[in-house]
Structure formats: C-alpha cells, structure tokens
Design an enzyme around this catalytic site. Structure first.
Site, PDB file in Angstrom:
ATOM      1  N   SER A   1     -16.846   7.863   5.012  1.00 14.79           N
ATOM      2  CA  SER A   1     -18.093   7.205   5.407  1.00 14.79           C
ATOM      3  C   SER A   1     -18.515   7.658   6.796  1.00 14.79           C
ATOM      4  CB  SER A   1     -17.910   5.687   5.391  1.00 14.79           C
ATOM      5  OG  SER A   1     -16.846   5.323   6.251  1.00 14.79           O
TER       6      SER A   1
ATOM      7  N   CYS B   1      13.474  -4.282  13.094  1.00 16.51           N
ATOM      8  CA  CYS B   1      14.060  -2.978  13.386  1.00 16.51           C
ATOM      9  C   CYS B   1      15.590  -3.064  13.357  1.00 16.51           C
ATOM     10  CB  CYS B   1      13.578  -2.527  14.760  1.00 16.51           C
ATOM     11  SG  CYS B   1      14.323  -1.002  15.331  1.00 16.51           S
TER      12      CYS B   1
ATOM     13  N   HIS C   1      -4.722   9.516  11.386  1.00 20.95           N
ATOM     14  CA  HIS C   1      -4.441   8.078  11.465  1.00 20.95           C
ATOM     15  C   HIS C   1      -3.011   7.737  11.077  1.00 20.95           C
ATOM     16  CE1 HIS C   1      -9.067   7.258  11.082  1.00 20.95           C
ATOM     17  NE2 HIS C   1      -8.714   7.698  12.274  1.00 20.95           N
TER      18      HIS C   1
ATOM     19  N   ASP D   1      -2.098   8.207   2.911  1.00 21.92           N
ATOM     20  CA  ASP D   1      -1.410   8.041   1.621  1.00 21.92           C
ATOM     21  C   ASP D   1      -0.487   9.198   1.237  1.00 21.92           C
ATOM     22  OD1 ASP D   1      -3.156  10.083   0.593  1.00 21.92           O
ATOM     23  OD2 ASP D   1      -4.652   8.571   0.063  1.00 21.92           O
TER      24      ASP D   1
ATOM     25  N   ARG E   1       0.833  -1.215   0.000  1.00 21.94           N
ATOM     26  CA  ARG E   1       0.000   0.000   0.000  1.00 21.94           C
ATOM     27  C   ARG E   1       0.863   1.258   0.000  1.00 21.94           C
ATOM     28  NH1 ARG E   1      -3.832   0.586   4.624  1.00 21.94           N
ATOM     29  NH2 ARG E   1      -4.318   2.561   3.625  1.00 21.94           N
TER      30      ARG E   1
END
Ligand code: OAD
Length: 238
Positions: free
Chosen positions: A178, A136, A110, A95, A61
């Site tokens: 939404s 990590c 977020h 994004d 993503r």
C-alpha cells in the site's frame, strides 16, 4: 526493459503473500489491523501491555507463515534474481516466503518471524515449541518476535543498502504494497528520482505514484502479473 536492465530492485509488501493465504495488514475483510486491539501490538508499549495475547498472536502468525507455501509471484521474483546481474529484493514482509521460493539477495526491512528476540538482553532464539511462556531462557526478560515495531528504527545498514540499490537500479518493481509505511514508502520515489523505470503491480492503485513517462501501472495480482512479466522478458526457447 526488464530483460535489458543490468540492475533491478523488487520492492514487496503483504499483497505478494495474499495468494499464499496470508492476510494483508490493510486490504480485504480479513486485514490484520482491522482488529482494534491487534492493531496496538506492533509498538513496544502496545506489545508489552497485551502480553500474553500479543505474544500468542505473533506466535500464531509465525506458525501460519511456516504452514503457507510460496505462490507463483514469489517464484517469479526469484526467477528475476537469477536473470539479472545486479539485483536486490527489498521486502517489508516478515513471513519468510521469499527465501523459501529461492530468493537469496533479500533485505528484510521489517525483520522476520523466524526467531524471537529478548527485549532486555537482545538474544535471538527459535520460537519455543510451546509458545505459552514468553520469557528469555538466558536472562528471564520478555520475549518478542524479531520484527521491527512502529516507533523503532529500521537497522541502519538494511535501510542504507535498500536506498543504495533504489538509486542504482534501471528498473524498480513495487509489488503488493500500500506504500503507506515510512521509511520504506520513499523507495519508489528514490528510484524514480534517480532515473529508474518504476513498475507498480497491485490489485488496487490507490496511493501509488500516478502512471507517467517512467511509471507503469500493472493492475492485477502478483501471482498472475509477475509470471507473465518474466515470461515476456525471457520467453522459453521453442
Ligand atoms: P498492506 O496491507 O498495507 O497493503 C497490501 C497491498 O497489497 C495493498 O495495496 C493491496 O491492494 C495489495 N494486494 C492485495 N492482494 C494483492 C495481490 N494478490 N497481488 C498484488 N497486490 C495485492 O501491506 P504492506 O504495504 O506490506 O509493518 O504494509 C506495510 C507495512 O505495514 C508492513 O510491513 C507492516 C504494516 O504495519 C510493520 O509491521 C512494521
């Protein structure tokens, strides 16, 4: 109203990036949470249970977002920011397309997909070039995207600045969300209760506050409606 407003909040969700080719979470045939396994990833326990697939899904993503381009909806929001003295964009999107369209006064409620974060030591780092190994570099702990998962609190300062701006604004524009996810979903109500005019831009008004005295539904896509709002508010000199 937009032209005369001294304080404006734009509140955005995944729908504003739909015309950039990014899937939303809950609308359309390619909605991200349609996949039963994927829909368990955004909790700490669900993410850990499915590593490495959950890690790879977020890496994919992040790459898809990096490859996408801002659309006229993102550009129009950046234009409103340039025109209004007191402005805040509160986005649920991770994004990064708002920043790339030129928005600067942005609260990312977020988190974002630009970086990863370690579950153990909390160190942030860039996505590794080969995202095969989610460990990590500093402490060997498990890496995750720098997003807020369900069951986690939003950073208190971001939520507070979003609430303050919603209470203060004259015009609140909700775009492409939404309005289902708490606590972000309370923001339109906060603005309306404090006296703002609320504009809702969405292709589907299900679950939105009903139109009324100070609530206007603008049914259509963000990429179509927002540039027209801007053009009406600030017509180009002839
Ligand atoms: P959703 O997928 O829940 O909702 C997308 C909204 O965009 C829907 O109301 C659609 O009708 C609308 N929409 C779709 N295409 C549009 C377009 N071109 N123009 C305008 N509107 C359009 O996405 P969000 O509301 O952003 O949280 O979801 C909120 C949060 O739920 C996300 O931030 C994410 C998710 O779980 C976390 O991951 C913590």
């Amino acid at each position: 109203m937009l032209r005369d407003a001294s304080s404006v909040v734009v509140f955005s969700g995944a729908g504003v990036s739909a015309e950039s080719g990014l899937a939303t979470f809950r609308s359309g045939g390619n909605a991200l949470w349609n996949d039963p396994e994927v829909s368990t990833y955004p909790t700490p326990r669900g993410y850990r249970a499915h590593v490495p697939r959950s890690w790879q899904w977020y890496a994919m993503r992040a790459q898809t977002a990096a490859d996408a381009a801002p659309n006229p909806g993102h550009v129009a929001i950046a234009e409103i920011e340039r025109r209004v003295p007191d402005f805040l964009l509160v986005t649920q999107n991770v994004d990064g397309l708002h920043h790339r369209a030129g928005s600067r006064r942005v609260v990312e409620l977020h988190g974002n997909l630009r970086e990863t974060r370690c579950f153990d030591c909390d160190a942030k780092s860039a996505w590794p070039a080969q995202p095969a190994d989610p460990l990590c570099a500093r402490c060997g702990g498990l890496l995750r995207p720098d997003v807020v998962f369900f069951e986690e609190n939003l950073p208190a300062d971001t939520l507070e600045s979003a609430r303050d701006a919603a209470e203060r604004c004259d015009v609140f524009v909700s775009v492409g969300t939404s309005n289902l996810v708490w606590p972000a979903r309370e923001l339109p109500d906060v603005a309306q209760s404090a006296g703002a005019h609320v504009f809702i831009v969405n292709v589907d008004m299900t679950g939105q506050m009903p139109p009324g005295d100070r609530v206007v539904h603008l049914t259509g896509t963000a990429g179509d409606v927002l540039p027209r709002m801007v053009a009406r508010a600030w017509p180009a000199p002839t």
